[in-house]
Write an enzyme that holds these catalytic residues in place. Structure first.
Site, mmCIF file in Angstrom:
data_model
loop_
_atom_site.group_PDB
_atom_site.id
_atom_site.type_symbol
_atom_site.label_atom_id
_atom_site.label_comp_id
_atom_site.label_asym_id
_atom_site.label_seq_id
_atom_site.Cartn_x
_atom_site.Cartn_y
_atom_site.Cartn_z
ATOM 1 N N CYS A 47 85.715 68.429 50.369
ATOM 2 C CA CYS A 47 85.231 69.605 51.110
ATOM 3 C C CYS A 47 85.856 69.730 52.499
ATOM 4 O O CYS A 47 85.710 70.762 53.146
ATOM 5 C CB CYS A 47 83.715 69.576 51.212
ATOM 6 S SG CYS A 47 82.930 69.663 49.601
ATOM 7 N N ASN A 95 78.768 76.189 47.011
ATOM 8 C CA ASN A 95 79.753 75.294 47.631
ATOM 9 C C ASN A 95 81.055 75.369 46.840
ATOM 10 O O ASN A 95 81.131 74.872 45.712
ATOM 11 C CB ASN A 95 79.195 73.860 47.645
ATOM 12 C CG ASN A 95 80.138 72.874 48.312
ATOM 13 O OD1 ASN A 95 81.285 73.196 48.607
ATOM 14 N ND2 ASN A 95 79.645 71.665 48.537
ATOM 15 N N HIS A 115 81.316 74.154 56.943
ATOM 16 C CA HIS A 115 81.421 73.995 55.490
ATOM 17 C C HIS A 115 80.091 74.414 54.867
ATOM 18 O O HIS A 115 79.023 74.095 55.384
ATOM 19 C CB HIS A 115 81.734 72.536 55.165
ATOM 20 C CG HIS A 115 81.615 72.220 53.712
ATOM 21 N ND1 HIS A 115 82.277 72.933 52.739
ATOM 22 C CD2 HIS A 115 80.886 71.272 53.059
ATOM 23 C CE1 HIS A 115 81.975 72.438 51.565
ATOM 24 N NE2 HIS A 115 81.129 71.436 51.716
HETATM 25 N N1 COA Z 1 65.484 71.920 40.630
HETATM 26 C C1 COA Z 1 64.254 71.393 40.740
HETATM 27 N N2 COA Z 1 64.028 70.149 41.198
HETATM 28 C C2 COA Z 1 65.111 69.422 41.529
HETATM 29 C C3 COA Z 1 66.421 69.924 41.426
HETATM 30 C C4 COA Z 1 66.584 71.226 40.935
HETATM 31 N N3 COA Z 1 67.776 71.792 40.788
HETATM 32 N N4 COA Z 1 67.279 68.967 41.842
HETATM 33 C C5 COA Z 1 66.545 67.919 42.200
HETATM 34 N N5 COA Z 1 65.228 68.182 42.005
HETATM 35 C C6 COA Z 1 64.084 67.332 42.243
HETATM 36 C C7 COA Z 1 64.433 65.865 42.217
HETATM 37 O O1 COA Z 1 64.463 65.391 40.883
HETATM 38 C C8 COA Z 1 63.309 65.270 42.990
HETATM 39 O O2 COA Z 1 62.187 65.156 42.164
HETATM 40 P P1 COA Z 1 61.207 63.885 42.292
HETATM 41 O O3 COA Z 1 60.645 63.963 43.677
HETATM 42 O O4 COA Z 1 60.214 64.108 41.216
HETATM 43 O O5 COA Z 1 62.075 62.686 42.103
HETATM 44 C C9 COA Z 1 63.005 66.351 44.045
HETATM 45 O O6 COA Z 1 63.590 67.570 43.550
HETATM 46 C C10 COA Z 1 63.578 66.055 45.405
HETATM 47 O O7 COA Z 1 64.912 65.589 45.231
HETATM 48 P P2 COA Z 1 65.891 65.430 46.412
HETATM 49 O O8 COA Z 1 67.229 64.951 45.935
HETATM 50 O O9 COA Z 1 65.223 64.633 47.491
HETATM 51 O O10 COA Z 1 66.000 66.958 46.889
HETATM 52 P P3 COA Z 1 66.706 67.522 48.156
HETATM 53 O O11 COA Z 1 65.767 68.316 48.927
HETATM 54 O O12 COA Z 1 67.487 66.452 48.854
HETATM 55 O O13 COA Z 1 67.751 68.543 47.517
HETATM 56 C C11 COA Z 1 70.082 68.598 47.056
HETATM 57 C C12 COA Z 1 68.730 68.076 46.618
HETATM 58 C C13 COA Z 1 71.138 68.093 46.095
HETATM 59 C C14 COA Z 1 70.058 70.106 47.043
HETATM 60 C C15 COA Z 1 70.360 68.110 48.501
HETATM 61 O O14 COA Z 1 70.123 66.714 48.559
HETATM 62 C C16 COA Z 1 71.751 68.378 48.969
HETATM 63 O O15 COA Z 1 72.133 69.511 49.150
HETATM 64 N N6 COA Z 1 72.513 67.323 49.244
HETATM 65 C C17 COA Z 1 73.835 67.441 49.793
HETATM 66 C C18 COA Z 1 74.754 67.841 48.696
HETATM 67 C C19 COA Z 1 76.118 68.130 49.200
HETATM 68 O O16 COA Z 1 76.271 68.693 50.238
HETATM 69 N N7 COA Z 1 77.115 67.742 48.409
HETATM 70 C C20 COA Z 1 78.459 68.033 48.653
HETATM 71 C C21 COA Z 1 78.925 67.378 49.873
HETATM 72 S S1 COA Z 1 80.006 68.392 50.681
#
Ligand code: COA
Length: 347
Positions: free
Chosen positions: A112, A282, A252
């Site tokens: 990214c 993204n 980004h």
């Molecule tokens: N829909 C519903 N629930 C979801 C889900 C979805 N698409 N994806 C994850 N969950 C659930 C998880 O299973 C978890 O459930 P649990 O509490 O029962 O275990 C809960 O939501 C919380 O998960 P978590 O990973 O803590 O959520 P989050 O708020 O961190 O959001 C992302 C997840 C992936 C959106 C977030 O972590 C993110 O954006 N991370 C950075 C990703 C990124 O930028 N990647 C590229 C780098 S450039």
């Protein structure tokens, strides 16, 4: 002598993948995705479209709109994490498709942060005095490495490409000092495990779906916020700028909550922070140039922009630039409606 952006092109496929559509295949909802990421939809390329096609369409958009002579382009740097092939370079294919007969082409992969890394390389090439006209592209077909059975990742990514023309200037406008950072310990938190020389594709990798992108989302989220915030502050200091002297931030586009947290940490008004994640998700190497393309009419000569990125590797960085004079556009007015733009390009 500085390097300045004088033309911008972009391309997104016309096919839209909505949150509602994703929620028909994995356990998620439009409400959850919008609340946790800010993404409403993303563009998905069809099976016959590779990253080079997205990149070439963005380059064509740039060359055509700004009447740039393709024979004058000396180099094409293509930032991508999803090359057409492991071997041969995607940049070679784009040079061929775009008729850049006098340019050498090279791929650069910093995930990214790829576009920002390539921009810094391009700026240095121009500041050295050896080159005067380069095209820097950020292009990714993320749908080719996303597991649409994994709700943790499939909601986040989309396909697209953006391109900028870098030229030399003595006007005082253009790219300022940049900070680029790398932390290889991040590879275990965000990577496509199989398909490279470490773990070539095999029946096992297909079975375990390790040829798709895997990430520890919560960890990456925290690293992205802290790294982009710190490196942005460091870039401001390096360029002797205060946060209130920044007119526009181009972050980004990985997650709206990351973008908001970075803006708040810098104490920069939200309306100065450019966001288009709701429409594209993204797009990895393409987020920054697509943002520049979408909002270019807002940028005025002499305004200060701050660009900051974070990605796999980990790779991150920030730069400041003083917006310069753009070349004249063929079409005085480009529709704000990206669907119209993409339909025009797709046909
Ligand atoms: N829909 C519903 N629930 C979801 C889900 C979805 N698409 N994806 C994850 N969950 C659930 C998880 O299973 C978890 O459930 P649990 O509490 O029962 O275990 C809960 O939501 C919380 O998960 P978590 O990973 O803590 O959520 P989050 O708020 O961190 O959001 C992302 C997840 C992936 C959106 C977030 O972590 C993110 O954006 N991370 C950075 C990703 C990124 O930028 N990647 C590229 C780098 S450039």
């Amino acid at each position: 002598m500085n390097a300045v952006i004088t033309a911008i092109g972009g391309f997104v496929p016309s096919s839209i993948l909505t949150n509602k559509k994703i929620s028909e295949t994995v356990d998620t909802s439009d409400e959850w995705i919008v609340k946790r990421t800010g993404i409403k939809e993303r563009r998905i390329a069809d099976d016959n479209t590779a990253t080079s096609d997205l990149a070439a369409a963005a380059v064509e958009n740039l060359l055509e709109n700004y009447k740039v002579d393709r024979e004058e382009i000396e180099a094409l740097l293509v930032a991508t994490a999803t090359p057409d092939h492991i071997l041969a370079p995607t940049a070679s294919i784009v040079c061929e498709k775009s008729g850049l007969v006098n340019a050498f082409g090279i791929d650069m992969n910093a995930a990214c942060s790829g576009f920002l890394y390539a921009l810094e390389m391009g700026a240095n090439m121009i500041e050295s005095g050896r080159y005067s006209k380069l095209i820097i592209v950020g292009a990714d077909k993320m749908s080719s490495i996303v597991d649409y059975e994994d709700r943790n990742t499939c909601i986040l990514f989309g396909d697209g490409a953006g391109a900028v023309l870098l030229e030399k200037t003595e006007s005082g406008n253009g790219l300022m000092k940049t900070i680029l950072k790398t932390d290889g310990s991040g590879v275990s938190s965000l990577a496509v495990p199989a398909g490279g020389s470490r773990t070539p594709i095999s029946m096992q990798s297909l079975l375990h779906r390790t040829h798709y992108l895997k990430q520890d989302g919560a960890f990456v989220f925290k690293k992205a916020v802290s790294s982009m915030s710190q490196v942005s502050q460091d870039a401001l200091a390096k360029n002797e700028l205060q946060a209130d002297e920044i007119d526009w931030v181009i972050p980004h586009q990985a997650n709206l909550r990351i973008i908001n947290a970075v803006g708040e940490s810098l104490n920069i008004d939200a309306e100065k922070v450019k966001v288009n994640i709701e429409r594209y998700g993204n797009t990895t190497s393409a987020t920054v140039p697509l943002c520049l393309w979408d909002f270019k009419n807002d940028f005025k000569e002499g305004q200060n922009l701050l660009i900051t990125t974070f990605g796999a590797g980990f790779s991150w960085g920030a730069t400041c630039l003083k917006w310069g004079v753009m070349r004249d556009e063929k079409t005085a007015k480009i529709s704000k409606n990206t669907t119209e733009k993409s339909v025009v390009m797709a046909h």
